[in-house]
Design a protein around this motif. Sequence first.
Motif, PDB file in Angstrom:
ATOM      1  N   THR A 102       1.811 -10.190  -4.902  1.00  0.00           N
ATOM      2  CA  THR A 102       1.507  -9.689  -6.461  1.00  0.00           C
ATOM      3  C   THR A 102       0.208  -9.949  -7.039  1.00  0.00           C
ATOM      4  N   THR A 103      -0.921 -10.661  -6.384  1.00  0.00           N
ATOM      5  CA  THR A 103      -2.023 -10.603  -6.892  1.00  0.00           C
ATOM      6  C   THR A 103      -3.011  -9.641  -6.730  1.00  0.00           C
ATOM      7  N   HIS A 104      -2.815  -8.793  -5.546  1.00  0.00           N
ATOM      8  CA  HIS A 104      -3.556  -7.641  -5.089  1.00  0.00           C
ATOM      9  C   HIS A 104      -5.131  -7.970  -4.931  1.00  0.00           C
ATOM     10  N   ASP A 105      -5.338  -9.391  -4.509  1.00  0.00           N
ATOM     11  CA  ASP A 105      -6.714  -9.733  -4.326  1.00  0.00           C
ATOM     12  C   ASP A 105      -7.079  -9.214  -2.810  1.00  0.00           C
ATOM     13  N   ALA A 106      -8.305  -8.798  -2.820  1.00  0.00           N
ATOM     14  CA  ALA A 106      -8.468  -8.372  -1.259  1.00  0.00           C
ATOM     15  C   ALA A 106      -8.840  -9.463  -0.363  1.00  0.00           C
ATOM     16  N   LEU A 107      -9.498 -10.594  -0.966  1.00  0.00           N
ATOM     17  CA  LEU A 107      -9.685 -11.865   0.039  1.00  0.00           C
ATOM     18  C   LEU A 107      -8.431 -12.224   0.262  1.00  0.00           C
ATOM     19  N   THR A 108      -7.500 -12.554  -0.571  1.00  0.00           N
ATOM     20  CA  THR A 108      -6.027 -13.331  -0.511  1.00  0.00           C
ATOM     21  C   THR A 108      -5.482 -12.240   0.870  1.00  0.00           C
ATOM     22  N   ILE A 109      -5.581 -10.845   0.606  1.00  0.00           N
ATOM     23  CA  ILE A 109      -4.957 -10.094   1.477  1.00  0.00           C
ATOM     24  C   ILE A 109      -5.392 -10.118   2.935  1.00  0.00           C
ATOM     25  N   MET A 110      -6.781 -10.105   3.090  1.00  0.00           N
ATOM     26  CA  MET A 110      -7.389 -10.312   4.227  1.00  0.00           C
ATOM     27  C   MET A 110      -6.955 -11.598   4.972  1.00  0.00           C
ATOM     28  N   GLN A 111      -7.151 -12.869   4.010  1.00  0.00           N
ATOM     29  CA  GLN A 111      -6.460 -13.973   4.780  1.00  0.00           C
ATOM     30  C   GLN A 111      -5.055 -14.101   5.018  1.00  0.00           C
ATOM     31  N   ARG A 112      -4.411 -13.235   4.368  1.00  0.00           N
ATOM     32  CA  ARG A 112      -2.856 -13.293   4.839  1.00  0.00           C
ATOM     33  C   ARG A 112      -2.559 -12.641   6.187  1.00  0.00           C
ATOM     34  N   LEU A 113      -3.472 -11.676   6.582  1.00  0.00           N
ATOM     35  CA  LEU A 113      -3.369 -10.761   7.713  1.00  0.00           C
ATOM     36  C   LEU A 113      -3.845 -11.645   9.055  1.00  0.00           C
ATOM     37  N   THR A 114      -4.603 -12.561   8.819  1.00  0.00           N
ATOM     38  CA  THR A 114      -5.107 -13.261   9.987  1.00  0.00           C
ATOM     39  C   THR A 114      -3.909 -14.144  10.970  1.00  0.00           C
ATOM     40  N   PRO A 115      -3.209 -15.037  10.105  1.00  0.00           N
ATOM     41  CA  PRO A 115      -2.409 -15.923  10.933  1.00  0.00           C
ATOM     42  C   PRO A 115      -0.973 -15.607  11.300  1.00  0.00           C
ATOM     43  N   ASN A 116      -0.536 -14.499  10.355  1.00  0.00           N
ATOM     44  CA  ASN A 116       1.062 -14.373  10.170  1.00  0.00           C
ATOM     45  C   ASN A 116       1.460 -13.310  10.999  1.00  0.00           C
ATOM     46  N   GLY A 117       0.822 -12.527  11.713  1.00  0.00           N
ATOM     47  CA  GLY A 117       1.468 -11.620  12.759  1.00  0.00           C
ATOM     48  C   GLY A 117       1.962 -10.415  12.101  1.00  0.00           C
ATOM     49  N   ILE A 118       1.311 -10.083  10.736  1.00  0.00           N
ATOM     50  CA  ILE A 118       1.451  -8.987   9.948  1.00  0.00           C
ATOM     51  C   ILE A 118       1.194  -7.675  10.606  1.00  0.00           C
ATOM     52  N   THR A 119       2.096  -6.687  10.693  1.00  0.00           N
ATOM     53  CA  THR A 119       1.883  -5.448  11.394  1.00  0.00           C
ATOM     54  C   THR A 119       1.236  -4.114  10.868  1.00  0.00           C
ATOM     55  N   THR A 120       1.850  -4.541   9.407  1.00  0.00           N
ATOM     56  CA  THR A 120       1.627  -2.994   8.796  1.00  0.00           C
ATOM     57  C   THR A 120       1.226  -3.305   7.350  1.00  0.00           C
ATOM     58  N   LEU A 121       0.240  -2.561   6.816  1.00  0.00           N
ATOM     59  CA  LEU A 121      -0.356  -2.791   5.460  1.00  0.00           C
ATOM     60  C   LEU A 121      -0.310  -1.315   4.640  1.00  0.00           C
ATOM     61  N   ASP A 122       0.322  -1.416   3.514  1.00  0.00           N
ATOM     62  CA  ASP A 122       0.327  -0.301   2.699  1.00  0.00           C
ATOM     63  C   ASP A 122      -0.396  -0.608   1.486  1.00  0.00           C
ATOM     64  N   GLY A 123      -1.135   0.342   0.872  1.00  0.00           N
ATOM     65  CA  GLY A 123      -2.100   0.126  -0.560  1.00  0.00           C
ATOM     66  C   GLY A 123      -2.672   1.389  -0.797  1.00  0.00           C
ATOM     67  N   VAL A 124      -3.234   1.440  -2.062  1.00  0.00           N
ATOM     68  CA  VAL A 124      -3.886   2.539  -2.669  1.00  0.00           C
ATOM     69  C   VAL A 124      -5.644   2.124  -2.370  1.00  0.00           C
ATOM     70  N   PRO A 125      -6.194   3.612  -2.357  1.00  0.00           N
ATOM     71  CA  PRO A 125      -7.652   3.450  -1.670  1.00  0.00           C
ATOM     72  C   PRO A 125      -8.330   2.497  -2.552  1.00  0.00           C
ATOM     73  N   GLY A 126      -7.985   1.945  -3.707  1.00  0.00           N
ATOM     74  CA  GLY A 126      -9.037   0.804  -4.166  1.00  0.00           C
ATOM     75  C   GLY A 126      -8.967  -0.572  -3.319  1.00  0.00           C
ATOM     76  N   LEU A 127      -7.718  -0.676  -2.820  1.00  0.00           N
ATOM     77  CA  LEU A 127      -7.410  -1.834  -2.174  1.00  0.00           C
ATOM     78  C   LEU A 127      -8.539  -1.814  -0.596  1.00  0.00           C
ATOM     79  N   TYR A 128      -8.481  -0.662  -0.246  1.00  0.00           N
ATOM     80  CA  TYR A 128      -9.083  -0.355   1.137  1.00  0.00           C
ATOM     81  C   TYR A 128     -10.527  -0.711   0.924  1.00  0.00           C
ATOM     82  N   SER A 129     -11.178  -0.157  -0.380  1.00  0.00           N
ATOM     83  CA  SER A 129     -12.516  -0.160  -0.867  1.00  0.00           C
ATOM     84  C   SER A 129     -12.736  -1.658  -0.929  1.00  0.00           C
ATOM     85  N   ALA A 130     -11.970  -2.602  -1.553  1.00  0.00           N
ATOM     86  CA  ALA A 130     -12.143  -3.844  -1.769  1.00  0.00           C
ATOM     87  C   ALA A 130     -12.239  -4.606  -0.401  1.00  0.00           C
ATOM     88  N   LEU A 131     -11.416  -4.141   0.691  1.00  0.00           N
ATOM     89  CA  LEU A 131     -11.294  -4.766   1.685  1.00  0.00           C
ATOM     90  C   LEU A 131     -12.540  -4.641   2.760  1.00  0.00           C
TER      91      LEU A 131
END
Length: 457
Positions: free
Chosen positions: A181-210
Motif C-alpha cells: 500500500t505504500t508504493h515506495d520503490a525502496l520498500t518494494i526493492m527490499q521486499r523482493l530480496t529475501p521473500n521469494g517473490i516471483t512476479t511484480l506488477d506496476g505502472v511505468p512510474g514504479l519501474y522508473s523509481a526502481l
Amino acid sequence: MSYRPSAVRLVVDGEPVDPLLLRRAIDDVTRAVAKAGARPGLGVLAPTTSGIAFVAAADACRRTGATLVLQSLYARTSWLPIACEVSEGPSGPRVTPRIASTQDRFPANTAVACFTSGSTGDPRLVLLSEQSQEYQYRVTAERMGTDDTDQLCIPLPLSHAYGFSVLGMARLTGARLWVETTHDALTIMQRLTPNGITTLDGVPGLYSALLSRLERFPERSKAFAGLRFRGCGGEPLPTWIEEGCARWEAPLHNGYGLTEAGPNVALNAPGHFYPGTVGLPLPGTEVMIEESRNELLVRGPGVMSGYFGVSRPQQRSDGWLATGDQAEWRGPALHIVGRLDHRVTIHGETVILADVEALVSNRCSVGEVVVDAIMNRRGTTRLGAMVVSAGETDLASWRAAVRDLLPPALRPRVVVPVEKLPRLTSGKLDRGAVRSVLSEHAAAVQGVAAQGARHDD
C-alpha cells in the motif's frame, strides 16, 4: 484450473495474514452485507484500501450474488443501487448499510462494476459478468504461467481494474499475494530480496523509481532481474524505461487493456515476449485494426456487458468494442500508437481532459482553461494547465478552487498563466503548442528541483 474464491494467501505490507483470521473476516462480512440487503441486483461498495476488508468484500459478493462496485477517484456513487459499503475499521472490516437511491438494479450475473470514462467523457460504470472475469483470470494466468508456487507482488490499488485482475489470478491459482500500500520503490526493492517473490506488477512510474534505486544500490539488481515476470500497464510505457530495465537484464512484460475489455487484451510474458509492443492478444480475445482510423477493436468473452444506466448498445452490431486507441501490428504483436481523442491515463484511471477543463473553468473565476498531459522524469503522467488570467489574485483564487474541486491526482501540477490561448489559423485551439509550453515549464521546474537536490546533497 478450478476457481477457488477463498484460496487467497495474503500478505499486506510484508505482514502475512493469518488464514483463519481472513476466513473469519470473510464470514463476518458476508453475514453483515446479507443482513444489509446485499443480493443479486444490488451492489456492495468496495473499500478504497487494499487488504483484508477488500478481499472480504469481494468474497462476500460472490457468496451473496451482489455486485462488487469498485470506487473511482472522481465519480459519484450516490446514484447507484448500493445496499452497503465495506471499509477498513480499527478492529477489522466494517459494513455500513445504505439506502439504494434508485429503483434500477444491476443486471443479473453482474459480478463487478468498475468506473471509467466513456466516449462522451462522463464517468461510466462498466458492468462485467462472472464469466468474463473468470475467463480473464484463466487466460492471463496461463499466458503468465502462474500457479500455486508463485508469489505475486502488486503495489497497485485492488480497487483499480489492474490490481483487481491480479487478485483474481491469485484466487484462481492459489498463488500467494503480496499487497503493497505504500508504493515506495525502496520498500518494494527490499521486499523482493529475501521473500521469494516471483512476479511484480506496476505502472511505468514504479519501474522508473526502481531504476533510480538500482543506480544507487546495484547489488539489488539480482533480485529484480531474478523475477520470473515484471508486468507493466495502466499507463503508456516510455521507451527509456523499457530500455533501462533491459540494461539490467530485467525486461518489462508490457501489456494493454481497458476496463471495458475486462481489462486485459494483450500481454507480453516469458515465452511470448516482443519488446516495443504490448504483446500478443490473449487466447480467445479477437482484435482488429479498423482501416480508416487505425482504431483498435476488441471482441471476446472478457468484454463488458455494457454501462450501467445506458440503454443504447456500447458495442457495434457485430460485437466489436471500439477502444479509442490507435494501434498497429509489429510482427505478430500489437503496438499502441496513441489515443484518438484527448484521454489520458493517470494512476490506472482514464481521464477525459475536457471534463477537467469544464470543471475548473465553469466553477472558477478565470477565463479559458486548457488542460493537457505532461510526463515527469519518472515516467508518470500528470496534468498541466494553461490559464487565461487577469492577475495573480485571480490565479490564486483559481488554485484554491481547484484544490477543493479535484482530488490530488487530477490537480494540474504545472500552471502557466497567459493572456490568451494559442490558436491555429482556423481559430481552433493549438493543442500542440499548449503541450509544448506545458512540457517546457515542467522541465524547467524539474531542473530547478534537481539542482536544489544536488545542492542539498
